[in-house]
Design a protein around this motif. Structure first.
Motif, PDB file in Angstrom:
ATOM      1  N   ASP A 146      58.702  49.542 -83.192  1.00  0.00           N
ATOM      2  CA  ASP A 146      60.149  48.466 -82.913  1.00  0.00           C
ATOM      3  C   ASP A 146      61.071  49.187 -81.937  1.00  0.00           C
ATOM      4  N   GLU A 147      61.287  50.411 -81.996  1.00  0.00           N
ATOM      5  CA  GLU A 147      62.116  51.131 -80.783  1.00  0.00           C
ATOM      6  C   GLU A 147      61.508  50.563 -79.393  1.00  0.00           C
ATOM      7  N   ASN A 148      60.283  50.915 -79.201  1.00  0.00           N
ATOM      8  CA  ASN A 148      59.776  50.305 -77.835  1.00  0.00           C
ATOM      9  C   ASN A 148      60.113  48.849 -77.550  1.00  0.00           C
ATOM     10  N   ARG A 149      59.997  47.880 -78.646  1.00  0.00           N
ATOM     11  CA  ARG A 149      60.209  46.411 -78.318  1.00  0.00           C
ATOM     12  C   ARG A 149      61.806  46.369 -78.055  1.00  0.00           C
ATOM     13  N   GLU A 150      62.659  46.910 -78.847  1.00  0.00           N
ATOM     14  CA  GLU A 150      64.004  46.920 -78.751  1.00  0.00           C
ATOM     15  C   GLU A 150      64.399  47.442 -77.240  1.00  0.00           C
ATOM     16  N   ILE A 151      63.869  48.319 -76.905  1.00  0.00           N
ATOM     17  CA  ILE A 151      64.616  48.994 -75.564  1.00  0.00           C
ATOM     18  C   ILE A 151      63.838  48.056 -74.518  1.00  0.00           C
ATOM     19  N   GLN A 152      62.509  47.494 -74.604  1.00  0.00           N
ATOM     20  CA  GLN A 152      61.781  46.580 -73.809  1.00  0.00           C
ATOM     21  C   GLN A 152      62.757  45.608 -73.435  1.00  0.00           C
ATOM     22  N   GLU A 153      63.014  44.652 -74.626  1.00  0.00           N
ATOM     23  CA  GLU A 153      63.929  43.683 -74.711  1.00  0.00           C
ATOM     24  C   GLU A 153      65.374  43.903 -73.927  1.00  0.00           C
ATOM     25  N   LYS A 154      65.645  44.940 -74.176  1.00  0.00           N
ATOM     26  CA  LYS A 154      67.241  45.195 -73.566  1.00  0.00           C
ATOM     27  C   LYS A 154      67.260  45.748 -72.173  1.00  0.00           C
ATOM     28  N   TYR A 155      66.292  46.433 -71.803  1.00  0.00           N
ATOM     29  CA  TYR A 155      66.197  47.034 -70.279  1.00  0.00           C
ATOM     30  C   TYR A 155      65.056  46.757 -69.605  1.00  0.00           C
ATOM     31  N   GLY A 156      64.049  46.131 -70.522  1.00  0.00           N
ATOM     32  CA  GLY A 156      62.979  45.725 -69.547  1.00  0.00           C
ATOM     33  C   GLY A 156      61.835  46.725 -69.124  1.00  0.00           C
ATOM     34  N   VAL A 157      62.218  47.940 -69.769  1.00  0.00           N
ATOM     35  CA  VAL A 157      61.100  49.124 -69.500  1.00  0.00           C
ATOM     36  C   VAL A 157      61.012  50.018 -71.006  1.00  0.00           C
ATOM     37  N   THR A 158      60.230  50.861 -71.121  1.00  0.00           N
ATOM     38  CA  THR A 158      59.831  51.671 -72.045  1.00  0.00           C
ATOM     39  C   THR A 158      61.089  52.816 -72.297  1.00  0.00           C
ATOM     40  N   PRO A 159      61.096  53.175 -73.570  1.00  0.00           N
ATOM     41  CA  PRO A 159      62.336  54.244 -73.799  1.00  0.00           C
ATOM     42  C   PRO A 159      62.181  55.351 -72.869  1.00  0.00           C
ATOM     43  N   THR A 160      60.924  55.973 -72.467  1.00  0.00           N
ATOM     44  CA  THR A 160      60.815  56.974 -71.562  1.00  0.00           C
ATOM     45  C   THR A 160      61.397  56.384 -70.200  1.00  0.00           C
ATOM     46  N   GLN A 161      61.086  55.456 -69.700  1.00  0.00           N
ATOM     47  CA  GLN A 161      61.137  54.833 -68.368  1.00  0.00           C
ATOM     48  C   GLN A 161      62.977  54.857 -68.591  1.00  0.00           C
TER      49      GLN A 161
END
Ligand SMILES: [Zn+2]
Length: 445
Positions: free
Chosen positions: A222-237
């Motif tokens: 879910d965290e990865n999905r949320e960050i992907q939707e918000k910033y277009g990248v993975t949490p690490t990137q």
């Protein structure tokens, strides 16, 4: 206050040094002067100095290093189990945390430190609020800690003030590590709970003050999905873009990482805190340890908090975590017992930047060590001359229950199972009282 030039000798112990030059001393002696190891070797070859303590049928080894925890957490132990991470955080833990007081934080942290010490943990890395109160508990219980005050984005006064409080804490404690055993760090909670501008500011501040960053990364899908939707990248990137990863970083969980993320971890030399029991309980996923080991990442182990563990016995996490990786990778040879023991000693020390002082028993290093009862039935037989058998005893047979003595900074904190600092009864009574207040305020009692 400790007298200067305090000197004493531990003798006739089996010593697992975690120093590759002389890994095992089967009838060993250590002379401790003040906070450091003065001599180490075979009992027959080293002159004893000061008071002599016989540690026959005990194994001496470096104190364990727990690289991810939330030290007020024992107050929330058993408050809510069997829930998914975001449900658990949003509906139970965070609402209950709002009722925490400085006094509750102090007693929660004191109970946590007591549990760590009883389980052989001599250093822990913590991320939480109430850092000042946790620091008092650290000093009173004699444990060593890297304290990273949690920093969050948010609209409430509480969350807005977290960065301000963290900065003040770091400024206050940065020059006092020697006298307090506290190493201040900073704890931006996670990519999903900190906005980009806050992470940029925290990153700059950490660089300026040269402090460690302790953060949760990619704990759930879910965290990865949320960050992907918000910033277009993975949490690490996303974190890489903020510049925060240009600091010394210990990242907790690190479960849902892709190849590019792993490359970033390698390139930025991010230390990984593996939290297997917490991850299993919250069904967060299984950390890709094999890919990490292949890339040469530094792997350490953390208990995480007692809300999601629920015990704070690092050896239990170690065994569970290593066995889980063997099964996950369908490879019984993956992670040897020696490597496992390194995760919770040498690697932990390196992750916090104290490898020249902690993580192995060597002359000149800090005297942070524990003894394990070699007469425990569940460890026997132990072959005192056989190194692999000793690593195996620690990685696969021992638990915190076999820890008898704990020495931190040269001081006996626990002796033959007796905690020597605060009254154990006082800690348990006060923390239970504070936990009940929280449960009532949260409407659970
Ligand atoms: Zn955590």
């Amino acid at each position: 206050m400790r007298l200067m030039n305090n000197i004493y000798t531990l003798t006739d112990a089996v010593i697992l040094t975690m120093d590759d030059n002389q890994p095992l001393i089967n009838t060993g002696r250590i002379v401790i002067e003040n906070d450091c190891i003065k001599k180490i070797g075979q009992s027959s070859e080293i002159d004893a100095e000061g008071k002599i303590y016989s540690l026959k049928d005990k194994l001496l080894m470096p104190g364990l290093i727990n690289t991810h925890s939330h030290s007020v957490s024992p107050l929330f132990r058993g408050m809510a189990d069997d829930l998914k991470l975001m449900d658990w955080l949003n509906n139970v833990i965070w609402p209950a945390e709002k009722h925490l007081s400085p006094e509750a934080a102090y007693w929660g942290a004191a109970m946590c430190a007591l549990e760590y010490i009883e389980n052989g943990i001599t250093t822990f890395v913590d991320q939480y609020y109430f850092a000042e109160d946790i620091a008092r508990a650290v000093v009173d219980t004699g444990i060593r800690a890297v304290l990273a005050p949690s920093v969050f984005s948010g609209k409430t006064a509480e969350t807005k003030n977290t960065f301000h409080a963290a900065r003040n804490f770091i400024k206050k404690y940065q020059l006092r590590s020697g006298e307090t055993n506290i190493y201040p760090a900073i704890g931006p909670h996670a990519p999903y709970s900190c906005e980009q501008n806050l992470l940029e500011e925290v990153g700059e501040f950490a660089k300026e003050k040269d402090v460690l960053v302790h953060i949760h990364i990619s704990e759930t899908v879910d965290e990865n999905r949320e960050i992907q939707e918000k910033y277009g990248v993975t949490p690490t990137q996303f974190l890489k873009q903020t510049g925060i990863l240009d600091n010394k970083v210990i990242a907790a969980h690190c479960i849902h990482l892709n190849e590019q993320d792993l490359q970033t971890f390698k390139h930025k030399e991010i230390a990984v805190s593996y939290n297997p029991i917490s991850n299993l309980k919250l069904v967060s996923g299984i950390m890709p340890m094999k890919a990490m080991v292949e890339k040469g990442l530094l792997i350490t182990v953390g208990t995480d908090g007692a809300q999601s563990n629920n015990s704070l016995d690092l050896l239990r996490d170690l065994k569970t975590g290593v066995l889980l990786q063997k099964q996950f990778n369908e490879d019984a040879t993956f992670i040897k017992a020696k490597e496992a023991v390194e995760f919770v000693t040498k690697n932990g020390a390196k992750a916090i930047g104290l490898e020249d002082q902690l993580g192995s028993l060597e002359i000149g290093k800090k005297a942070d060590l524990i003894s394990i009862d070699l007469n425990s039935v569940n460890l026997n037989p132990v072959h005192y001359n056989y190194l692999d058998n000793i690593y195996s005893a620690i990685a696969y047979s021992a638990s915190g229950k076999e820890v008898l003595d704990v020495i931190i900074n040269g001081e006996f904190i626990m002796q033959d199972g007796n905690f020597l600092k605060l009254s154990k009864k006082t800690i348990l009574n006060n923390s239970k009282k504070q936990a009940e207040i929280l449960m009532k305020k949260a409407g659970l009692l």
